[in-house]
Design a protein around this motif. Structure first.
Motif, PDB file in Angstrom:
ATOM      1  N   GLY A  52       0.816  -1.210   0.000  1.00 11.88           N
ATOM      2  CA  GLY A  52       0.000   0.000   0.000  1.00 11.88           C
ATOM      3  C   GLY A  52       0.849   1.259   0.000  1.00 11.88           C
ATOM      4  O   GLY A  52       0.531   2.237  -0.694  1.00 11.88           O
ATOM      5  N   ILE A  53       1.930   1.257   0.770  1.00 17.05           N
ATOM      6  CA  ILE A  53       2.855   2.400   0.775  1.00 17.05           C
ATOM      7  C   ILE A  53       3.462   2.583  -0.610  1.00 17.05           C
ATOM      8  O   ILE A  53       3.515   3.689  -1.157  1.00 17.05           O
ATOM      9  CB  ILE A  53       3.957   2.210   1.836  1.00 17.05           C
ATOM     10  N   PHE A  54       3.901   1.464  -1.193  1.00 13.91           N
ATOM     11  CA  PHE A  54       4.485   1.498  -2.529  1.00 13.91           C
ATOM     12  C   PHE A  54       3.494   2.066  -3.543  1.00 13.91           C
ATOM     13  O   PHE A  54       3.815   2.970  -4.314  1.00 13.91           O
ATOM     14  CB  PHE A  54       4.918   0.079  -2.930  1.00 13.91           C
ATOM     15  N   ALA A  55       2.253   1.544  -3.511  1.00 13.72           N
ATOM     16  CA  ALA A  55       1.237   1.980  -4.469  1.00 13.72           C
ATOM     17  C   ALA A  55       0.851   3.448  -4.256  1.00 13.72           C
ATOM     18  O   ALA A  55       0.584   4.163  -5.221  1.00 13.72           O
ATOM     19  CB  ALA A  55       0.004   1.087  -4.361  1.00 13.72           C
ATOM     20  N   THR A  56       0.844   3.900  -3.016  1.00 14.31           N
ATOM     21  CA  THR A  56       0.502   5.293  -2.727  1.00 14.31           C
ATOM     22  C   THR A  56       1.506   6.247  -3.352  1.00 14.31           C
ATOM     23  O   THR A  56       1.133   7.220  -4.025  1.00 14.31           O
ATOM     24  CB  THR A  56       0.438   5.523  -1.208  1.00 14.31           C
ATOM     25  N   PHE A  57       2.773   5.992  -3.148  1.00 10.53           N
ATOM     26  CA  PHE A  57       3.788   6.900  -3.693  1.00 10.53           C
ATOM     27  C   PHE A  57       3.913   6.772  -5.202  1.00 10.53           C
ATOM     28  O   PHE A  57       4.141   7.767  -5.892  1.00 10.53           O
ATOM     29  CB  PHE A  57       5.129   6.689  -2.987  1.00 10.53           C
ATOM     30  N   LEU A  58       3.733   5.564  -5.726  1.00  9.47           N
ATOM     31  CA  LEU A  58       3.733   5.393  -7.177  1.00  9.47           C
ATOM     32  C   LEU A  58       2.537   6.118  -7.790  1.00  9.47           C
ATOM     33  O   LEU A  58       2.668   6.824  -8.794  1.00  9.47           O
ATOM     34  CB  LEU A  58       3.699   3.901  -7.526  1.00  9.47           C
ATOM     35  N   GLY A  59       1.383   5.994  -7.169  1.00 11.45           N
ATOM     36  CA  GLY A  59       0.191   6.693  -7.652  1.00 11.45           C
ATOM     37  C   GLY A  59       0.327   8.202  -7.555  1.00 11.45           C
ATOM     38  O   GLY A  59      -0.154   8.934  -8.423  1.00 11.45           O
ATOM     39  N   ALA A  60       0.970   8.684  -6.494  1.00 17.35           N
ATOM     40  CA  ALA A  60       1.190  10.129  -6.356  1.00 17.35           C
ATOM     41  C   ALA A  60       2.087  10.643  -7.474  1.00 17.35           C
ATOM     42  O   ALA A  60       1.864  11.740  -8.010  1.00 17.35           O
ATOM     43  CB  ALA A  60       1.806  10.444  -4.998  1.00 17.35           C
ATOM     44  N   SER A  61       3.080   9.854  -7.846  1.00 13.46           N
ATOM     45  CA  SER A  61       3.957  10.243  -8.942  1.00 13.46           C
ATOM     46  C   SER A  61       3.185  10.323 -10.257  1.00 13.46           C
ATOM     47  O   SER A  61       3.361  11.256 -11.046  1.00 13.46           O
ATOM     48  CB  SER A  61       5.105   9.236  -9.063  1.00 13.46           C
ATOM     49  N   GLY A  63       0.046  10.914 -10.405  1.00 12.71           N
ATOM     50  CA  GLY A  63      -0.839  12.060 -10.243  1.00 12.71           C
ATOM     51  C   GLY A  63      -0.182  13.351 -10.694  1.00 12.71           C
ATOM     52  O   GLY A  63      -0.828  14.224 -11.279  1.00 12.71           O
ATOM     53  N   VAL A  64       1.112  13.471 -10.458  1.00 13.66           N
ATOM     54  CA  VAL A  64       1.851  14.648 -10.939  1.00 13.66           C
ATOM     55  C   VAL A  64       1.926  14.608 -12.462  1.00 13.66           C
ATOM     56  O   VAL A  64       1.740  15.625 -13.129  1.00 13.66           O
ATOM     57  CB  VAL A  64       3.264  14.718 -10.319  1.00 13.66           C
ATOM     58  N   LYS A  65       2.158  13.429 -13.007  1.00 11.39           N
ATOM     59  CA  LYS A  65       2.257  13.299 -14.464  1.00 11.39           C
ATOM     60  C   LYS A  65       0.975  13.762 -15.147  1.00 11.39           C
ATOM     61  O   LYS A  65       1.014  14.470 -16.144  1.00 11.39           O
ATOM     62  CB  LYS A  65       2.533  11.842 -14.832  1.00 11.39           C
ATOM     63  N   TYR A  66      -0.175  13.351 -14.613  1.00 13.67           N
ATOM     64  CA  TYR A  66      -1.452  13.669 -15.231  1.00 13.67           C
ATOM     65  C   TYR A  66      -2.104  14.924 -14.670  1.00 13.67           C
ATOM     66  O   TYR A  66      -3.234  15.243 -15.032  1.00 13.67           O
ATOM     67  CB  TYR A  66      -2.418  12.492 -15.091  1.00 13.67           C
ATOM     68  N   ALA A  67      -1.415  15.626 -13.784  1.00 12.87           N
ATOM     69  CA  ALA A  67      -1.948  16.834 -13.149  1.00 12.87           C
ATOM     70  C   ALA A  67      -3.316  16.562 -12.533  1.00 12.87           C
ATOM     71  O   ALA A  67      -4.252  17.341 -12.672  1.00 12.87           O
ATOM     72  CB  ALA A  67      -2.021  17.989 -14.147  1.00 12.87           C
ATOM     73  N   SER A  68      -3.429  15.434 -11.842  1.00 13.49           N
ATOM     74  CA  SER A  68      -4.723  15.042 -11.282  1.00 13.49           C
ATOM     75  C   SER A  68      -4.814  15.256  -9.781  1.00 13.49           C
ATOM     76  O   SER A  68      -5.814  14.894  -9.168  1.00 13.49           O
ATOM     77  CB  SER A  68      -5.001  13.569 -11.606  1.00 13.49           C
ATOM     78  N   HIS A  69      -3.788  15.853  -9.191  1.00 15.81           N
ATOM     79  CA  HIS A  69      -3.861  16.162  -7.768  1.00 15.81           C
ATOM     80  C   HIS A  69      -4.819  17.331  -7.546  1.00 15.81           C
ATOM     81  O   HIS A  69      -5.008  18.186  -8.407  1.00 15.81           O
ATOM     82  CB  HIS A  69      -2.475  16.522  -7.208  1.00 15.81           C
ATOM     83  N   ALA A 138       9.507  10.216  -4.458  1.00 17.64           N
ATOM     84  CA  ALA A 138       9.583  11.654  -4.199  1.00 17.64           C
ATOM     85  C   ALA A 138      10.567  12.306  -5.175  1.00 17.64           C
ATOM     86  O   ALA A 138      10.323  13.414  -5.669  1.00 17.64           O
ATOM     87  CB  ALA A 138      10.006  11.922  -2.752  1.00 17.64           C
ATOM     88  N   LEU A 139      11.655  11.614  -5.464  1.00 14.95           N
ATOM     89  CA  LEU A 139      12.618  12.130  -6.438  1.00 14.95           C
ATOM     90  C   LEU A 139      12.003  12.200  -7.839  1.00 14.95           C
ATOM     91  O   LEU A 139      12.181  13.187  -8.560  1.00 14.95           O
ATOM     92  CB  LEU A 139      13.876  11.255  -6.446  1.00 14.95           C
ATOM     93  N   ILE A 140      11.242  11.179  -8.207  1.00 11.38           N
ATOM     94  CA  ILE A 140      10.572  11.195  -9.515  1.00 11.38           C
ATOM     95  C   ILE A 140       9.550  12.334  -9.574  1.00 11.38           C
ATOM     96  O   ILE A 140       9.450  13.051 -10.579  1.00 11.38           O
ATOM     97  CB  ILE A 140       9.922   9.830  -9.808  1.00 11.38           C
ATOM     98  N   MET A 141       8.807  12.537  -8.474  1.00 12.10           N
ATOM     99  CA  MET A 141       7.850  13.647  -8.446  1.00 12.10           C
ATOM    100  C   MET A 141       8.564  14.985  -8.558  1.00 12.10           C
ATOM    101  O   MET A 141       8.087  15.901  -9.242  1.00 12.10           O
ATOM    102  CB  MET A 141       7.000  13.596  -7.180  1.00 12.10           C
ATOM    103  N   ALA A 142       9.711  15.116  -7.890  1.00 12.54           N
ATOM    104  CA  ALA A 142      10.475  16.365  -7.988  1.00 12.54           C
ATOM    105  C   ALA A 142      10.880  16.621  -9.430  1.00 12.54           C
ATOM    106  O   ALA A 142      10.732  17.752  -9.927  1.00 12.54           O
ATOM    107  CB  ALA A 142      11.710  16.294  -7.082  1.00 12.54           C
ATOM    108  N   LEU A 143      11.368  15.602 -10.108  1.00 18.11           N
ATOM    109  CA  LEU A 143      11.754  15.769 -11.514  1.00 18.11           C
ATOM    110  C   LEU A 143      10.557  16.181 -12.363  1.00 18.11           C
ATOM    111  O   LEU A 143      10.681  17.041 -13.245  1.00 18.11           O
ATOM    112  CB  LEU A 143      12.374  14.477 -12.050  1.00 18.11           C
ATOM    113  N   ARG A 144       9.416  15.587 -12.089  1.00 18.06           N
ATOM    114  CA  ARG A 144       8.218  15.947 -12.855  1.00 18.06           C
ATOM    115  C   ARG A 144       7.786  17.391 -12.570  1.00 18.06           C
ATOM    116  O   ARG A 144       7.370  18.109 -13.476  1.00 18.06           O
ATOM    117  CB  ARG A 144       7.084  14.977 -12.543  1.00 18.06           C
TER     118      ARG A 144
END
Length: 169
Positions: A52-61, A63-69, A138-144
């Motif tokens: 669940g932790i893995f899926a949460t952070f992967l999904g958040a990343s 979410g940044v890609k698709y601007a769905s936050h 978090a690093l992938i989200m920062a890059l995005r």
């Protein structure tokens, strides 16, 4: 660079899909074994928590890609184009810095758990592995977010396109 982000996105989407599929499959097996065979897996709840932790952070990343936050863009949408460009750039930079901060402290947490040698109760999984998704995604989200800021600076604001049925194209 665009190809790299495209490939990364496809890998993330496939990984998230397979993660949820695997989690659902194991849950069905767990329920069947518990109620039909009177056998219970002690490791499942713990594994489910870490997946669940893995899926949460992967999904958040993603979410940044698709601007769905969740966002409130009344100020941005009513601003003049130059101000809108500056706001998108500033927000991308600010969010990127916040994600770099999260990656830094997440990495410190991973190192601390590695040094302590902690393991999980049921699976005996080294705890640093359970915390690895935090700094990684978090690093992938920062890059995005930095990419969003860069595109805003260049005047190439991108918004996700839907096919009319809510599906991203």
């Amino acid at each position: 660079m665009k190809r790299l982000f495209g490939l990364l996105g496809r890998i993330e989407e496939l990984t998230l899909s397979l993660t949820f599929l695997g989690l659902a499959l194991v849950a069905v097996i767990q329920v069947f074994c518990r109620y039909a065979l009177d056998i219970s897996f002690t490791w499942f709840e713990e594994a489910g928590r870490y997946v669940g932790i893995f899926a949460t952070f992967l999904g958040a990343s993603l979410g940044v890609k698709y601007a769905s936050h969740f966002s409130m863009d009344l100020l941005i949408s009513s601003a003049k184009p130059r101000v809108r460009k500056a706001l998108h750039c500033g927000i991308g930079l600010l969010c990127g810095c916040a994600m770099l901060d999260l990656a830094f402290y997440g990495f410190r947490l991973v190192v601390r758990n590695y040094n302590f040698g902690n393991t999980s109760a049921a699976m005996q999984l080294p705890m640093y592995i359970a915390y690895l998704p935090i700094p990684f995604f978090a690093l992938i989200m920062a890059l995005r977010f930095y990419r969003i800021a860069w595109n805003a600076l260049r005047g190439q604001l991108q918004t996700p396109k839907t096919d009319g049925g809510g599906q991203l194209s």
